[in-house]
Write a protein that holds these residues in place. Structure first.
Motif, mmCIF file in Angstrom:
data_model
loop_
_atom_site.group_PDB
_atom_site.id
_atom_site.type_symbol
_atom_site.label_atom_id
_atom_site.label_comp_id
_atom_site.label_asym_id
_atom_site.label_seq_id
_atom_site.Cartn_x
_atom_site.Cartn_y
_atom_site.Cartn_z
ATOM 1 N N GLN A 117 -0.799 11.386 -3.346
ATOM 2 C CA GLN A 117 -1.994 10.772 -3.909
ATOM 3 C C GLN A 117 -3.120 10.887 -2.888
ATOM 4 O O GLN A 117 -2.887 11.082 -1.703
ATOM 5 N N GLU A 126 11.827 -6.698 -10.714
ATOM 6 C CA GLU A 126 13.007 -7.430 -11.186
ATOM 7 C C GLU A 126 13.351 -8.455 -10.116
ATOM 8 O O GLU A 126 13.447 -8.121 -8.937
ATOM 9 N N PRO A 186 3.027 -7.011 -12.770
ATOM 10 C CA PRO A 186 3.496 -6.408 -11.503
ATOM 11 C C PRO A 186 2.345 -6.010 -10.575
ATOM 12 O O PRO A 186 2.529 -5.966 -9.351
ATOM 13 N N ARG A 209 14.206 6.917 -14.553
ATOM 14 C CA ARG A 209 13.787 8.112 -13.823
ATOM 15 C C ARG A 209 14.775 9.248 -14.003
ATOM 16 O O ARG A 209 15.844 9.076 -14.598
ATOM 17 N N VAL A 237 4.572 -1.188 -10.982
ATOM 18 C CA VAL A 237 4.601 -1.265 -12.451
ATOM 19 C C VAL A 237 5.781 -2.073 -12.982
ATOM 20 O O VAL A 237 5.861 -2.343 -14.179
ATOM 21 N N PHE A 238 6.700 -2.464 -12.109
ATOM 22 C CA PHE A 238 7.883 -3.182 -12.580
ATOM 23 C C PHE A 238 8.488 -3.972 -11.430
ATOM 24 O O PHE A 238 8.614 -3.471 -10.319
ATOM 25 N N ARG A 253 10.200 -2.879 -19.300
ATOM 26 C CA ARG A 253 9.190 -2.348 -18.389
ATOM 27 C C ARG A 253 9.782 -1.440 -17.326
ATOM 28 O O ARG A 253 9.054 -0.768 -16.613
ATOM 29 N N GLU A 297 9.373 -1.239 -8.665
ATOM 30 C CA GLU A 297 9.118 0.148 -9.038
ATOM 31 C C GLU A 297 7.617 0.359 -9.028
ATOM 32 O O GLU A 297 6.865 -0.406 -9.633
ATOM 33 N N SER A 298 7.206 1.414 -8.351
ATOM 34 C CA SER A 298 5.797 1.785 -8.393
ATOM 35 C C SER A 298 5.681 3.076 -9.193
ATOM 36 O O SER A 298 6.694 3.637 -9.623
ATOM 37 N N VAL A 299 4.440 3.533 -9.378
ATOM 38 C CA VAL A 299 4.275 4.825 -10.041
ATOM 39 C C VAL A 299 4.941 5.936 -9.236
ATOM 40 O O VAL A 299 5.233 6.993 -9.769
ATOM 41 N N LYS A 300 5.204 5.690 -7.952
ATOM 42 C CA LYS A 300 5.804 6.736 -7.131
ATOM 43 C C LYS A 300 7.324 6.668 -7.075
ATOM 44 O O LYS A 300 7.977 7.692 -7.108
ATOM 45 N N ALA A 301 7.885 5.469 -6.927
ATOM 46 C CA ALA A 301 9.325 5.393 -6.664
ATOM 47 C C ALA A 301 9.847 3.974 -6.863
ATOM 48 O O ALA A 301 9.078 3.033 -7.063
ATOM 49 N N ALA A 302 11.172 3.846 -6.785
ATOM 50 C CA ALA A 302 11.809 2.535 -6.859
ATOM 51 C C ALA A 302 12.227 2.114 -5.452
ATOM 52 O O ALA A 302 12.632 2.940 -4.652
ATOM 53 N N GLY A 328 2.330 1.984 -3.464
ATOM 54 C CA GLY A 328 1.407 2.388 -4.517
ATOM 55 C C GLY A 328 1.453 1.385 -5.659
ATOM 56 O O GLY A 328 2.063 0.308 -5.549
ATOM 57 N N ASP A 329 0.829 1.767 -6.778
ATOM 58 C CA ASP A 329 0.680 0.830 -7.892
ATOM 59 C C ASP A 329 2.031 0.379 -8.422
ATOM 60 O O ASP A 329 2.814 1.190 -8.910
ATOM 61 N N PHE A 350 6.523 5.836 -15.070
ATOM 62 C CA PHE A 350 5.580 4.989 -15.779
ATOM 63 C C PHE A 350 4.447 5.872 -16.287
ATOM 64 O O PHE A 350 3.943 6.714 -15.558
ATOM 65 N N GLU A 394 0.827 -1.202 0.000
ATOM 66 C CA GLU A 394 0.000 0.000 0.000
ATOM 67 C C GLU A 394 0.865 1.257 0.000
ATOM 68 O O GLU A 394 0.583 2.220 -0.715
ATOM 69 N N VAL A 451 14.073 -5.625 -7.287
ATOM 70 C CA VAL A 451 13.727 -4.218 -7.446
ATOM 71 C C VAL A 451 12.218 -4.137 -7.657
ATOM 72 O O VAL A 451 11.656 -4.921 -8.427
#
Lengths: 119, 353
Positions: free
Chosen positions: B12, A36, A81, B284, A33-34, B280, A54-59, A30-31, B304, A27, A52
């Motif tokens: 968010q 590894e 993901p 950044r 997206v990647f 994918r 990665e979310s829409v917010k950060a790695a 966040g979402d 993304f 949570e 690794v």
């Protein structure tokens, strides 16, 4: 189920330890997206950065919670993901490890202790 | 909540970055951009002198902007770098300017000095600023103020309402049709609650604001633009009208004209480009770019793209490498991953022209 301070969960399945991230961590990220993953067969040491996320917010990284060998990785996460957000405690396990001695899991938090940590 | 330009801002809301982004493209998203600097420039010696003074600050045609219209502008320095990007509007007897939150402490004294003889520079501190963006923005805002329907892209209007005077522009920074609405601070909560009560409207945080503007190929000051980057390098030549270029009616006469006019004539040494990472993994801000073994540039914004469904980025490379389709590599956590130069915007814009 055991928990690390880094918000990973560890579950003993036979002689392997399955590792994922907690709902709280998913949570907060966040979402996703990647993802590894490490390679199956790799020897890892506690604290190694082996995944690794990665979310829409950060790695961010997942650290190896224990010394051992990566027995299996969940390739589904690479293609999907979003599973990390949908089912962090179930389908979205990251890897399974072979460790020399399962008793080392005793050092980690149980559910009550983890809940206290995250408030 | 995170600190942003001296404000505590939500990354968010409950829906999360991905849903907020997609909702804005499908329906309507409400953004609180009250941290941005709203400034009135009131002429001391007539509008003509104010317009001439403002033109002397940037390579942009201010004089041709009709009353009731807004335009994009850029303050430049003597080296031809960008001090800030902004929106300015002709409101008949004065100009209304909106500058970046992180630059208002710079821009307000900068304008006060440059315009000392021709304008009173009045920061507007009793008004909030909201943006309503997306294909249903017009439908939703029209329920509160029907006159906005007649506006087209970059029109501005002042509408008396139950919320006090609304200063509306048909613009935004998401690539979508939409509006920015300046509302008296005392009434903005009621105004925002009325919009959020509509089924079509969701509140949108900083995370989706960034991914929306990135997909639209729009620059973020301090990341894609700074004091060393010229508007030509940044690909913002569309913001430099003919009248201020070589051979134009009011050629030059702005800070950094020598460099900017030279780069317009000869092309800049490096230029901002769009990038599509092939895998994918998002690339950044700060990701180093390579052509073979040679370091050729850096990514200035990346992440993304929820509407694209893949990672997208922008950065600077030498002009010969800027052709769409050029393959480069980005260094992601020590690994060289392929990335292709791509056209921007990454997602088509839907401004109501």
């Amino acid at each position: 189920m055991k928990y690390t301070k880094e918000h990973e969960w560890l579950r003993v399945d036979g002689d392997l330890v399955t590792v994922g991230i907690t709902e709280h961590a998913a949570e907060a990220l966040g979402d996703v997206v990647f993802v590894e993953l490490p390679e199956a067969g790799a020897t890892v040491a506690e604290g190694d950065e082996i995944c690794v996320i990665e979310s829409v917010k950060a790695a961010s990284d997942i650290l190896a919670p224990l010394d051992g060998e990566i027995a299996e990785v969940n390739g589904k996460l690479v293609d999907t993901p979003a599973l990390v957000n949908e089912d962090p405690l179930g389908e979205a396990w990251f890897f399974k490890m072979k460790v020399a001695d399962l008793s080392v899991l005793d050092q980690f938090m149980d559910e009550a202790e983890y809940k206290e940590l995250i408030g | 909540m995170v600190p942003f330009a001296g404000y505590e801002m939500p990354v968010q809301y409950a829906a999360g970055v991905m849903k907020e982004h997609l909702h804005t493209r499908a329906a309507a998203g409400l953004f609180d951009v009250s941290h941005m600097g709203q400034v009135i420039l009131r002429p001391k010696a007539g509008m003509e002198a104010l317009v001439a003074g403002f033109e002397a600050m940037m390579p942009v045609d201010v004089a041709s902007l009709p009353e009731g219209r807004q335009r994009y502008g850029l303050f430049t320095n003597e080296a031809g770098g960008v001090l800030d990007d902004l929106m300015f509007a002709n409101r008949g007897d004065h100009l209304f300017v909106v500058v970046n939150a992180g630059r208002k402490a710079h821009d307000i004294p900068h304008m006060a000095t440059a315009l000392a003889d021709v304008a009173e520079v009045v920061p507007v501190t009793d008004r909030a600023l909201l943006a309503l963006q997306g294909p249903l923005a017009e439908t939703c805002l029209a329920r509160l103020e029907p006159r906005v329907v007649a506006m087209r892209f970059m029109d501005i209007g002042v509408f008396g309402s139950v919320f006090g005077d609304l200063w509306v522009s048909r613009s935004g920074y998401t690539g979508e049709d939409g509006f920015e609405i300046s509302v008296p601070a005392a009434r903005v909560e009621a105004f925002a609650r009325d919009l959020l009560a509509m089924a079509e409207v969701l509140p949108i945080g900083l995370g989706a604001r960034d991914s929306l503007r990135l997909e639209a190929g729009l620059c973020l000051y301090g990341h894609d633009l700074d004091e060393t980057t010229s508007p030509v390098e940044a690909g913002l030549t569309w913001a430099i009208q003919k009248s201020r270029r070589a051979g134009g009616a009011r050629e030059g006469g702005f800070p950094g004209a020598a460099r900017i006019l030279r780069e317009l004539a000869e092309g800049p040494p490096r230029i901002r480009i769009g990038l599509r990472p092939e895998g994918r993994a998002p690339m950044r801000e700060g990701t180093a770019l390579f052509d073979g073994d040679t370091g050729v540039g850096t990514i200035t914004s990346g992440g993304f793209g929820p509407s694209v469904g893949a990672p997208v980025a922008m950065g600077y490379v030498p002009t010969p490498l800027a052709t769409p389709g050029t393959r480069l590599e980005g260094d992601v956590r020590g690994k060289r991953l392929p990335v292709t130069v791509a056209e921007m915007p990454f997602h088509p814009t839907t401004y109501k022209r």
